[in-house]
Write a protein that holds these residues in place. Structure first.
Motif, short mmCIF file in Angstrom:
data_model
loop_
_atom_site.label_atom_id
_atom_site.label_comp_id
_atom_site.label_asym_id
_atom_site.label_seq_id
_atom_site.Cartn_x
_atom_site.Cartn_y
_atom_site.Cartn_z
N ARG A 93 0.78 -0.92 0.27
CA ARG A 93 0.25 -0.19 -0.29
C ARG A 93 0.73 1.32 -0.13
NH1 ARG A 93 -1.38 -4.06 2.54
NH2 ARG A 93 0.08 -3.43 4.49
N ILE A 94 0.87 1.57 -1.06
CA ILE A 94 2.12 3.10 -1.52
C ILE A 94 0.58 4.26 -0.97
CG2 ILE A 94 3.55 4.03 -2.70
CD1 ILE A 94 4.72 1.26 -4.14
N PHE A 95 1.44 5.22 -0.68
CA PHE A 95 0.63 6.87 -1.04
C PHE A 95 1.89 8.13 -0.91
CE2 PHE A 95 -1.29 3.75 2.19
CZ PHE A 95 -2.59 3.89 1.66
N GLY A 96 1.26 8.75 -1.84
CA GLY A 96 2.54 9.67 -1.60
C GLY A 96 1.89 11.14 -2.15
N THR A 97 2.73 12.07 -2.16
CA THR A 97 2.72 13.46 -3.12
C THR A 97 4.17 14.13 -2.65
OG1 THR A 97 1.31 15.78 -2.17
CG2 THR A 97 1.95 14.90 -0.60
N GLY A 98 3.94 15.27 -3.96
CA GLY A 98 4.87 16.03 -2.94
C GLY A 98 5.56 16.20 -4.37
N PHE A 136 -2.00 -1.53 -4.23
CA PHE A 136 -2.98 -0.31 -3.99
C PHE A 136 -1.45 0.51 -3.69
CE2 PHE A 136 -5.13 3.17 -1.36
CZ PHE A 136 -5.91 3.22 -1.79
N ILE A 137 -1.97 2.03 -4.72
CA ILE A 137 -0.90 3.35 -4.75
C ILE A 137 -2.61 3.77 -4.99
CG2 ILE A 137 0.06 4.77 -6.06
CD1 ILE A 137 1.37 2.00 -7.41
N HIS A 138 -2.20 5.46 -3.80
CA HIS A 138 -2.95 6.39 -3.93
C HIS A 138 -2.29 8.08 -3.56
CE1 HIS A 138 -6.85 8.86 -1.47
NE2 HIS A 138 -6.14 8.94 -2.84
#
Length: 404
Positions: A257-262, A280-282
């Protein structure tokens, strides 16, 4: 001893288990730290031994140095603080290692088990070597083999740092049930090793990386030959911030489960003969940022990617991307008209990208009204190779977007 499990969700709902019991056992013949010898650094030289930390320890430089085989280092749920003074190493990366402080450092060693505690960088806040990201790492394992690293919390903040570094490892190695907390923001060189939660110098094929929590990384996170059931949060401060990096081959990644921003975040990278499935990538946009001077203010959100760079002829054949869910949302534009860019799946076709299959994925890209450069699926290729590409097979995918 009694304990219970308490879980709280994002809405504040609390679930409590019934009380449970356990009986701890006293470990016979344990060598106790710091009780049985002086330090820091506490030098572990007895092979086939069980070392047990009995209290929190603080070190100006390196806290624990391993020079033995077939040992267990049990931190006993205590905290190790290292790098409590300011040091500025000079010279190449080998000299950098000599002059740096580490939480735990091994000089070789076969059959090392390190478990159960917190390792925290102190106020010295030393930086990793610009090219290798070695130096002042919470855990540095030099030419070690048959590793089992579990139950550690690694907390660090210096420039260009990696949390766990394995230098030319061998044998079968397992990194699991650890927590990585990157509190830094500075990269002096985003190329090469960069700043990762876990940096492997050498073959990743010896590593099984599973059930880790990356609470934050400023650039990239985890690697290995088998990468599964990790939870990763990326706060990108540079180009090419990967949850699972690219440019490695023969890997399987699932259940992550990979979450990210930037600045420029990529959920999963690429290589040859990789199998990415059931992840799952969000990724969530916040608008362009000035975090890196490389391309000016920008924000680029990318779910899964394969790039054949201009002029390259690298073999990226035989990969499968299937049964993943990718969601990208939000974003915006700044006062200068620069806007978030979003790509759900970004895949190059090329004569050297053969037998790649992308199937049964759900990809949803829903951006704010002022964003226009976004799509669930982005195809790429070099214009001088047009008409010579091998096909990329897309089948059974569900693509959802309010733009493209």
């Amino acid at each position: 001893h009694q304990y219970r499990v308490v879980m709280v969700d994002e809405r504040g709902t609390r679930i409590r288990s019934a009380p449970r019991r356990f009986t701890p056992k006293r470990i016979k013949h344990a060598i106790r730290i710091p009780g049985d010898f002086s330090g820091p650094p506490y030098v572990l030289e007895d092979s086939n031994a069980y070392y047990l930390l009995e209290k929190d320890i603080h070190a100006n430089d390196t806290a624990i140095l391993i020079r033995a085989d077939d040992i267990t280092l049990d931190l006993g749920a205590h905290e190790v603080t290292y790098n409590n003074r300011t040091v500025s190493p000079t010279g190449g990366w080998l000299q950098y290692i000599k002059e740096s402080g580490f939480g735990i450092r091994s000089e070789g060693g076969r059959g090392l088990t390190i478990v159960n505690g917190r390792i925290r960088q102190g106020i010295g806040n030393g930086a990793g070597h610009r090219s290798e990201s070695i130096g002042f790492n919470p855990v540095f394992l030099g030419e070690a083999s048959h590793l089992d690293i579990a139950g550690l919390t690694l907390e660090y903040s210096g420039a260009q740092l990696a949390g766990l570094v394995a230098l030319y490892p061998s044998g079968f190695n397992s990194v699991h049930h650890n927590v990585f907390v990157d509190r830094g923001t500075i990269l002096t060189n985003r190329h090469g090793v960069g700043s990762k939660s876990m940096a492997i110098h050498g073959e990743v094929s010896t590593f099984h990386t599973h059930h880790n929590l990356v609470k934050r990384t400023r650039q990239s996170a985890l690697d290995g030959a088998r990468i599964n059931d990790n939870e990763i949060y990326i706060d990108s401060h540079a180009t090419n911030s990967f949850g699972i990096p690219g440019l490695q081959n023969d890997r399987e990644a699932f259940g992550n489960r990979i979450f990210g921003t930037g600045y420029h975040v990529v959920g999963m990278g690429w290589g040859r003969n990789n199998w990415w499935h059931h992840n799952f990538i969000h990724l969530v946009g916040q608008g362009p940022s000035p975090r890196s001077p490389e391309y000016g203010d920008q924000e680029s959100l990318n779910g899964i990617r394969l790039t054949q760079y201009d002029g390259a002829e690298v073999d990226y054949s035989d990969s499968i991307v299937e049964d993943n869910v990718i969601v990208i949302s939000g974003g915006g534009c700044d006062d200068n008209g620069r806007c978030t860019i979003a790509r759900g799946l970004q895949w190059a076709s090329d004569p050297h990208v053969k037998d790649n299959v992308i199937r049964n994925n759900t990809i949803k890209v829903v951006m704010s009204d002022d964003v226009s450069v976004a799509a669930a699926l982005v195809t790429q290729g070099m214009i001088d190779r047009c008409g010579t590409e091998a096909p990329v097979l897309y089948t059974g995918n569900r693509l959802i977007s309010n733009i493209t």
